[in-house]
Design an enzyme around this catalytic site. Structure first.
Site, PDB file in Angstrom:
ATOM      1  N   MET A 191       0.851  -1.194   0.000  1.00  9.22           N
ATOM      2  CA  MET A 191       0.000   0.000   0.000  1.00  9.22           C
ATOM      3  C   MET A 191       0.889   1.247   0.000  1.00  9.22           C
ATOM      4  SD  MET A 191      -3.405  -0.928   2.108  1.00  9.22           S
ATOM      5  CE  MET A 191      -2.772  -0.603   3.725  1.00  9.22           C
ATOM      6  N   GLY A 192       2.136   1.089  -0.439  1.00  4.67           N
ATOM      7  CA  GLY A 192       3.046   2.234  -0.508  1.00  4.67           C
ATOM      8  C   GLY A 192       3.619   2.577   0.856  1.00  4.67           C
TER       9      GLY A 192
ATOM     10  N   HIS B 175       9.452  -3.531   3.111  1.00  7.62           N
ATOM     11  CA  HIS B 175       9.017  -3.727   1.717  1.00  7.62           C
ATOM     12  C   HIS B 175      10.223  -3.977   0.807  1.00  7.62           C
ATOM     13  CE1 HIS B 175       5.754  -0.975   3.308  1.00  7.62           C
ATOM     14  NE2 HIS B 175       5.055  -1.990   2.866  1.00  7.62           N
TER      15      HIS B 175
ATOM     16  N   SER C  59       4.485   0.845   8.497  1.00  4.55           N
ATOM     17  CA  SER C  59       4.210   2.212   8.040  1.00  4.55           C
ATOM     18  C   SER C  59       3.538   3.016   9.151  1.00  4.55           C
ATOM     19  CB  SER C  59       3.303   2.186   6.818  1.00  4.55           C
ATOM     20  OG  SER C  59       3.882   1.376   5.831  1.00  4.55           O
TER      21      SER C  59
ATOM     22  N   LYS D 143       5.428 -10.094   9.044  1.00  8.51           N
ATOM     23  CA  LYS D 143       4.895  -9.094   9.985  1.00  8.51           C
ATOM     24  C   LYS D 143       3.364  -9.166  10.053  1.00  8.51           C
ATOM     25  CE  LYS D 143       4.288  -4.969  11.921  1.00  8.51           C
ATOM     26  NZ  LYS D 143       3.015  -4.667  11.308  1.00  8.51           N
TER      27      LYS D 143
ATOM     28  N   LEU E  24       9.255  -3.164  11.718  1.00  5.84           N
ATOM     29  CA  LEU E  24       8.982  -2.026  10.837  1.00  5.84           C
ATOM     30  C   LEU E  24       7.518  -2.067  10.388  1.00  5.84           C
ATOM     31  CD1 LEU E  24      12.048  -1.535   8.481  1.00  5.84           C
ATOM     32  CD2 LEU E  24      11.690  -0.802  10.834  1.00  5.84           C
TER      33      LEU E  24
ATOM     34  N   LEU F 270       6.727   2.969   1.446  1.00  6.77           N
ATOM     35  CA  LEU F 270       7.669   1.846   1.471  1.00  6.77           C
ATOM     36  C   LEU F 270       8.799   2.057   2.473  1.00  6.77           C
ATOM     37  CD1 LEU F 270       7.868   1.308  -2.404  1.00  6.77           C
ATOM     38  CD2 LEU F 270       6.366   0.152  -0.757  1.00  6.77           C
ATOM     39  N   HIS F 271       9.096   1.002   3.225  1.00  5.92           N
ATOM     40  CA  HIS F 271      10.210   1.037   4.180  1.00  5.92           C
ATOM     41  C   HIS F 271      11.090  -0.197   3.935  1.00  5.92           C
ATOM     42  CE1 HIS F 271       7.869  -1.957   6.261  1.00  5.92           C
ATOM     43  NE2 HIS F 271       6.889  -1.110   6.515  1.00  5.92           N
TER      44      HIS F 271
ATOM     45  N   GLN G  30     -10.255  -2.472   2.684  1.00  3.24           N
ATOM     46  CA  GLN G  30      -9.728  -3.129   3.888  1.00  3.24           C
ATOM     47  C   GLN G  30      -9.673  -2.182   5.090  1.00  3.24           C
ATOM     48  OE1 GLN G  30      -5.952  -4.069   1.651  1.00  3.24           O
ATOM     49  NE2 GLN G  30      -5.007  -3.805   3.647  1.00  3.24           N
TER      50      GLN G  30
HETATM   51  O1  PAF Z   1      -0.082  -5.775   3.352  1.00  4.80           O
HETATM   52  C1  PAF Z   1      -0.518  -4.842   2.652  1.00  4.80           C
HETATM   53  O2  PAF Z   1       0.128  -3.842   2.442  1.00  4.80           O
HETATM   54  C2  PAF Z   1      -1.929  -4.955   2.084  1.00  4.80           C
HETATM   55  O3  PAF Z   1      -2.791  -5.585   2.968  1.00  4.80           O
HETATM   56  C3  PAF Z   1      -1.985  -5.624   0.707  1.00  4.80           C
HETATM   57  C4  PAF Z   1      -1.557  -7.088   0.777  1.00  4.80           C
HETATM   58  C5  PAF Z   1      -1.086  -4.878  -0.262  1.00  4.80           C
HETATM   59  C6  PAF Z   1      -3.406  -5.592   0.161  1.00  4.80           C
HETATM   60  O4  PAF Z   1      -3.877  -4.291   0.011  1.00  4.80           O
END
Ligand code: PAF
Length: 282
Positions: free
Chosen positions: A30-31, A37, A186, A149, A184, A33-34, A61
């Site tokens: 979901m961006g 990711h 977000s 995580k 870690l 990023l750390h 979600q």
């Molecule tokens: O873990 C996440 O960042 C989200 O739940 C995912 C898997 C990208 C789905 O939106």
């Protein structure tokens, strides 16, 4: 690195890489990023010739009272990180691309979506399993990398892939931690200095449980209670759960059995954090 906004662009790019004989991997995110990711991208790159990163803050979600609006979206930064990590393609769709007017089809993994995180966030995993199904349908990857995580998430995705015969290999990559042990996330950016310190108690309670099991503790009911007591000793921490479960089914265990995972979730100040640790096999 190509940046795509439409499903057609992604499908074309992936098809072209397949024609060259590539093994295709994807890293759904979901961006914001750390290093966690980035470790998924590194593993994906190790296993695949063509790496697709998915960046989309998935509204289904989040419950209406959750942090969808304030969830960080540093897209320029994220793209720079993907480029530095050697990613081939980033997909950053608009909400209307993935959820067009009249969207009404959802995927639900029954039992695994109800426990733990599901009790606090009843619609969360329906949103995750639905968007991850869409990710798999759009990219059709050979491999998809997720972080340990979000333990329940990867367990649920594994189950969904098995139950629906989706031809993708799920790779679960280890949790990346700060030097002092904080996993870690977000959401760590919401913590002030005192909360950041108090948040260490989550990992400490997991490590403590792991040591107790290694030392031969067999009363997991007592162990759960003690984990909760430890978390409650921190004034800024309000635990939701601390438990030991079967590592695949997430069934709560009263006595040790097979592969086990310790899981915790707590509100630290106003920020909800989760963490987990696989326990030594007996
Ligand atoms: O873990 C996440 O960042 C989200 O739940 C995912 C898997 C990208 C789905 O939106």
């Amino acid at each position: 690195m190509q940046v795509a906004k439409s499903i057609v662009e992604v499908r074309d790019a992936v098809a072209e890489s397949r024609q060259r004989g590539s093994r295709v991997g994807c890293v759904p995110t979901m961006g914001a990023l750390h290093a966690g990711h980035l470790s998924l991208m590194t593993e994906c790159r190790r296993q695949c010739d063509y790496v697709v990163v998915w960046i989309f803050v998935n509204p289904t979600q989040f419950a209406p009272h959750e942090d969808l609006g304030k969830y960080p979206r540093p897209l320029e930064d994220d793209l720079a990180k993907c480029s530095a990590a050697g990613v081939d393609l980033v997909f950053t769709p608009e909400v209307s691309t993935l959820y067009p007017e009249g969207f009404e089809t959802f995927v639900t993994v029954d039992q695994l979506s109800r426990v733990f995180e599901g009790t606090q966030r009843p619609t969360h995993f329906r949103g995750v399993s639905t968007i991850v199904t869409k990710i798999f349908n759009i990219i059709q990857p050979d491999v998809a990398c997720f972080g340990q995580k979000d333990y329940q998430q990867q367990a649920l995705i594994r189950r969904m892939v098995r139950d629906l015969d989706i031809p993708v290999e799920i790779v679960t990559c280890p949790t990346i931690r700060e030097p002092d042990g904080l996993a870690l996330s977000s959401r760590n950016m919401y913590l002030n200095k005192d909360e950041r310190q108090a948040a260490l108690s989550l990992y400490q309670s997991l490590q403590w449980a792991s040591e107790r099991v290694r030392a031969g503790e067999t009363d997991l009911v007592r162990l759960r209670g003690e984990m909760l007591d430890q978390l409650r000793q921190q004034p800024l921490v309000q635990p939701d759960y601390a438990t030991i479960a079967d590592a695949d089914t997430l069934e709560v265990l009263d006595v040790p059995r097979g592969r086990m995972v310790a899981l915790v979730a707590a509100r630290v100040g106003t920020t909800r954090l989760i963490d987990n640790l696989l326990l030594p096999e007996l």
